[in-house]
Design a protein around this motif. Structure first.
Motif, mmCIF file in Angstrom:
data_model
loop_
_atom_site.group_PDB
_atom_site.id
_atom_site.type_symbol
_atom_site.label_atom_id
_atom_site.label_comp_id
_atom_site.label_asym_id
_atom_site.label_seq_id
_atom_site.Cartn_x
_atom_site.Cartn_y
_atom_site.Cartn_z
ATOM 1 N N GLN A 352 -5.934 -13.237 2.501
ATOM 2 C CA GLN A 352 -6.328 -13.134 1.282
ATOM 3 C C GLN A 352 -6.284 -11.618 0.536
ATOM 4 O O GLN A 352 -5.344 -10.676 0.052
ATOM 5 N N ASN A 353 -6.546 -10.396 1.364
ATOM 6 C CA ASN A 353 -7.097 -9.673 1.029
ATOM 7 C C ASN A 353 -5.983 -8.475 2.496
ATOM 8 O O ASN A 353 -6.622 -8.268 3.475
ATOM 9 N N PRO A 354 -5.087 -7.869 1.429
ATOM 10 C CA PRO A 354 -4.028 -7.235 2.564
ATOM 11 C C PRO A 354 -4.564 -5.940 3.233
ATOM 12 O O PRO A 354 -4.539 -4.845 3.973
ATOM 13 N N TYR A 355 -5.853 -5.337 2.218
ATOM 14 C CA TYR A 355 -7.003 -4.528 2.961
ATOM 15 C C TYR A 355 -7.290 -4.706 3.579
ATOM 16 O O TYR A 355 -7.767 -3.735 4.803
ATOM 17 N N ALA A 356 -8.262 -5.992 3.558
ATOM 18 C CA ALA A 356 -8.941 -6.188 5.677
ATOM 19 C C ALA A 356 -7.823 -6.703 5.908
ATOM 20 O O ALA A 356 -8.805 -6.651 7.782
ATOM 21 N N SER A 357 -6.996 -6.780 5.990
ATOM 22 C CA SER A 357 -6.312 -8.005 7.121
ATOM 23 C C SER A 357 -5.163 -7.058 8.645
ATOM 24 O O SER A 357 -4.625 -7.418 8.926
ATOM 25 N N ARG A 403 4.138 4.585 9.931
ATOM 26 C CA ARG A 403 2.663 5.240 8.906
ATOM 27 C C ARG A 403 1.479 4.061 8.520
ATOM 28 O O ARG A 403 1.520 2.628 9.741
ATOM 29 N N TYR A 404 0.499 4.693 8.517
ATOM 30 C CA TYR A 404 -0.980 3.975 8.575
ATOM 31 C C TYR A 404 -0.474 3.248 7.181
ATOM 32 O O TYR A 404 -0.033 3.383 5.783
ATOM 33 N N PRO A 405 -1.746 2.050 7.090
ATOM 34 C CA PRO A 405 -1.418 1.156 5.700
ATOM 35 C C PRO A 405 -2.597 2.273 4.690
ATOM 36 O O PRO A 405 -1.769 0.842 4.061
ATOM 37 N N HIS A 406 -2.816 2.608 4.990
ATOM 38 C CA HIS A 406 -3.878 3.554 3.471
ATOM 39 C C HIS A 406 -3.084 4.226 3.070
ATOM 40 O O HIS A 406 -2.247 4.663 2.080
ATOM 41 N N GLU A 407 -1.159 4.616 3.472
ATOM 42 C CA GLU A 407 -0.159 5.230 2.333
ATOM 43 C C GLU A 407 0.175 4.093 2.259
ATOM 44 O O GLU A 407 2.305 4.336 1.546
ATOM 45 N N PHE A 408 0.222 3.002 1.925
ATOM 46 C CA PHE A 408 1.128 2.183 1.060
ATOM 47 C C PHE A 408 0.382 1.529 0.106
ATOM 48 O O PHE A 408 -1.206 1.316 0.050
ATOM 49 N N SER A 409 0.896 1.093 -1.181
ATOM 50 C CA SER A 409 -0.440 0.337 -2.540
ATOM 51 C C SER A 409 -0.626 -1.097 -1.122
ATOM 52 O O SER A 409 0.274 -1.570 -0.422
ATOM 53 N N GLY A 410 -1.238 -1.943 -2.700
ATOM 54 C CA GLY A 410 -2.047 -3.261 -2.283
ATOM 55 C C GLY A 410 -0.509 -4.811 -2.108
ATOM 56 O O GLY A 410 -0.359 -5.185 -0.617
ATOM 57 N N ARG A 415 2.931 -7.230 2.075
ATOM 58 C CA ARG A 415 4.345 -7.513 2.220
ATOM 59 C C ARG A 415 4.424 -7.218 4.022
ATOM 60 O O ARG A 415 5.209 -7.792 4.483
ATOM 61 N N LEU A 416 3.631 -6.433 4.449
ATOM 62 C CA LEU A 416 3.703 -5.833 5.905
ATOM 63 C C LEU A 416 3.016 -6.725 6.410
ATOM 64 O O LEU A 416 3.626 -7.180 7.476
ATOM 65 N N CYS A 417 1.922 -7.986 6.071
ATOM 66 C CA CYS A 417 1.670 -9.421 6.559
ATOM 67 C C CYS A 417 2.368 -10.214 6.901
ATOM 68 O O CYS A 417 2.472 -10.867 7.260
ATOM 69 N N ASP A 432 -3.390 -17.957 2.652
ATOM 70 C CA ASP A 432 -4.797 -17.822 1.903
ATOM 71 C C ASP A 432 -4.966 -17.240 1.177
ATOM 72 O O ASP A 432 -5.745 -16.073 1.498
ATOM 73 N N GLU A 433 -5.001 -17.581 -0.555
ATOM 74 C CA GLU A 433 -4.599 -16.916 -1.700
ATOM 75 C C GLU A 433 -3.744 -15.862 -1.612
ATOM 76 O O GLU A 433 -4.636 -14.204 -1.850
ATOM 77 N N ALA A 434 -2.972 -16.208 -1.005
ATOM 78 C CA ALA A 434 -1.967 -14.737 -0.408
ATOM 79 C C ALA A 434 -1.095 -13.324 -2.008
ATOM 80 O O ALA A 434 -1.351 -12.621 -1.310
ATOM 81 N N VAL A 435 -2.074 -13.965 -2.926
ATOM 82 C CA VAL A 435 -1.337 -13.103 -4.025
ATOM 83 C C VAL A 435 -2.849 -12.715 -4.895
ATOM 84 O O VAL A 435 -2.091 -12.282 -6.056
ATOM 85 N N SER A 436 -3.940 -13.180 -4.616
ATOM 86 C CA SER A 436 -4.946 -13.375 -5.672
ATOM 87 C C SER A 436 -5.579 -11.844 -6.269
ATOM 88 O O SER A 436 -5.691 -11.024 -7.079
ATOM 89 N N ALA A 437 -5.298 -11.285 -4.476
ATOM 90 C CA ALA A 437 -5.183 -9.716 -4.963
ATOM 91 C C ALA A 437 -4.942 -9.007 -5.268
ATOM 92 O O ALA A 437 -5.143 -7.838 -5.493
ATOM 93 N N LEU A 438 -3.652 -9.038 -6.147
ATOM 94 C CA LEU A 438 -2.615 -7.791 -6.375
ATOM 95 C C LEU A 438 -2.082 -7.948 -8.145
ATOM 96 O O LEU A 438 -3.040 -9.186 -9.055
#
Length: 557
Positions: A352-357, A403-410, A415-417, A432-438
């Protein structure tokens, strides 16, 4: 950063603030009760005038920290978007809710505990007394958000600031939360600032709407004016990007099960997951939580099966059991790559959360190499070529590898995931709720990407979501889970247009739409059934009724 934002909010009014991530919605909300001060920000101009219970006027920009401490929680309540970062992970849920009653209403001991239980009952958390003893990590995301809402409403604040309060909730619980908020508004005259990206929800609750972009309010006005006659191009774009629920009329028709002769990409039979409930005496098991009970389905190559249901119903537990992340009590899994032992490469997950995964310390090339290494393979030149190919396919440049994850938008992180999940060439993706945080416009892009990848690679998707408009956009079939069991499953158009089980009908009737303005939400006092059963309990075999060649529902008493 926020520049020149102005608005008035009368007692009992609801202002909806809408806009995409980074537009300034949350900064505006945090500034009102001066929480922005704790995030390194500061208010450099303007005023925030609060009319208090004694009719005095206080400029919050000039208030002392002692004054603000008395106001926060008591007169201005706040519901945050991310419950996991808002709740103390080492304290029980009960302790954290009781704190509000102790600080602002002077309750102690049994009175505080009883009030905390009542607060959980109000937001429809089953087994409320038992849940009070849980720590945050023991509850699902939707459950945690309900805990946050219960805490914020504990002291009946004069102003409630709700920052995406229902993002993690399914539509039935969302409807009940909105009904609860509406009831409090009627009883107490509470005002509300409601931050959301769900335009359907805005239509049902708001009196006024403010649209924000790049730190500025680009358009604001009465609800009907903004929704029916938007004048700013960004408002028009936002309204156009929102997926609209059409009761099955917009369901996908590009896959027909009857026309495929392939073996199932994934076959699940009799999946059951139970967690022991231990008593205080010698920590012996006194019962079991029947989290998932007898779930079974076939998922064909090129097909999307959406699993929908309330938070805590067993959706995510089902997915995690299939992936081996949760131990199943019984049940069998078969992929078109073989038995359960081959699930690692055949089935991959997008969380669900691309920032945490994504590991923030790893470069993208190392992140994409993780599943390869985990499967025991070597990161060869051929694998690096696959990385570059997948990055291009998901719409990211080749230099993303360095590049590192912090250099990308949500949206880019998700898309990386997706690229990472495709590294082992799986036949099934669990989303699992793959677009709900966008944001809604980014969400539409990612959904389109998923559909394109499915057509190109013949992927099967197990799509878990609480957003029925998104489900209608991507699903071929739908399985409805309630209290750990599938209660209805079948063709998406049939299930959405002619639901047969009472819970499915309740789920669909709760979906907010732009057409339903200022809806009179009604509280549903029915309790969600407890999933706790005594040791040795076995439910009766389910009885199914068939309504169409690919549409069955559980018989109801």
């Amino acid at each position: 950063m926020v520049r020149g934002v102005s608005f008035d909010l009368e007692a009992g009014e609801t202002l909806a603030i809408v806009g995409e991530s980074g537009s300034g919605k949350s900064v505006t909300a945090l500034s009102i009760n001066r929480l922005v001060d704790f995030g390194g920000g500061r208010i450099t101009g303007g005023s925030i005038l609060l009319k208090r219970a004694d009719n005095s006027i206080l400029d919050l920009t000039k208030a002392s920290e002692a004054e603000l401490t008395k106001i926060r929680g008591a007169e201005i309540g706040m519901i945050f978007q991310e419950p996991m970062t808002s709740l103390n992970p080492v304290l029980t849920i009960g302790t954290q809710i009781e704190e509000s009653f102790r600080l602002h209403r002077g309750l102690t001991g049994r009175q505080a505990k009883a009030a905390a239980k009542d607060a959980l009952d109000r937001v429809r958390i089953p087994d409320a007394a038992r849940r009070l003893t849980y720590c945050p990590n023991q509850l699902s995301g939707g459950m945690l958000q309900r805990v946050m809402i219960a805490t914020a409403l504990a002291c009946n604040p004069r102003l409630l600031i709700a920052d995406e309060p229902t993002t993690a909730l399914d539509v039935t619980v969302q409807a009940q939360i909105m009904a609860l908020l509406a009831e409090l508004k009627r009883e107490t005259g509470m005002s509300m600032i409601f931050i959301t990206h769900d335009i359907g929800l805005v239509a049902g609750i708001a009196d006024k709407v403010m649209v924000m972009q790049a730190g500025q309010a680009v358009e604001q006005g009465e609800l009907n004016q903004i929704l029916d006659q938007p004048t700013h191009p960004y408002t028009q774009h936002l309204l156009h990007s929102v997926p609209h629920f059409a009761s099955g009329q917009a369901a996908r028709t590009d896959f027909q099960r009857a026309e495929t002769q392939a073996n199932p990409a994934l076959k699940v039979d009799g999946l059951t997951v139970r967690f022991p409930v231990k008593g205080s005496f010698l920590r012996r098991a006194t019962g079991a939580v029947h989290a998932v009970e007898g779930v079974g389905f076939d998922l064909m190559p090129g097909e999307t099966l959406a699993i929908v249901g309330e938070s805590g119903s067993g959706k995510s537990t089902t997915a995690r059991a299939i992936l081996g992340l949760v131990k199943s009590t019984r049940g069998t899994f078969t992929t078109n790559a073989g038995k359960a032992a081959d699930r690692t490469s055949a089935v991959q997950m997008v969380f669900q959360n691309p920032y945490a995964s994504l590991n923030p310390r790893l470069r993208v090339d190392s992140i994409l190499a993780e599943p390869v290494i985990a499967s025991g393979a070597r990161v060869s030149a051929q694998m690096r070529e696959r990385m570059l190919m997948l990055l291009k396919r998901v719409g990211l440049p080749e230099n993303a590898l360095e590049r590192y994850p912090h250099e990308f938008s949500g949206g880019q992180r998700q898309r990386l995931c997706i690229a990472r999940a495709l590294m082992l060439n799986p036949s099934v993706l669990v989303l699992d709720e793959a677009v709900s945080a966008l944001d809604v416009s980014v969400q539409a892009q990612v959904l389109e990407l998923l559909i394109e990848l499915q057509r190109e690679y013949g992927l099967a998707y197990l799509f878990i979501s609480h957003d029925m408009a998104v489900v209608e956009r991507i699903a071929h079939r739908i399985a409805v889970i309630y209290a750990g069991q599938i209660v209805e499953i079948g063709d998406a158009a049939s299930v959405l247009s002619e639901p047969k089980h009472s819970y499915t009908r309740r789920l669909i009737s709760a979906v907010p739409t732009v057409a339903r303005r200022k809806e009179n939400f009604a509280l549903d006092t029915r309790q969600v059934p407890s999933l706790v059963r005594p040791i040795g309990f076995e439910p009766a075999a389910p009885e199914w009724r068939r309504f169409a060649p690919d549409h069955v529902a559980l018989a109801e008493a």
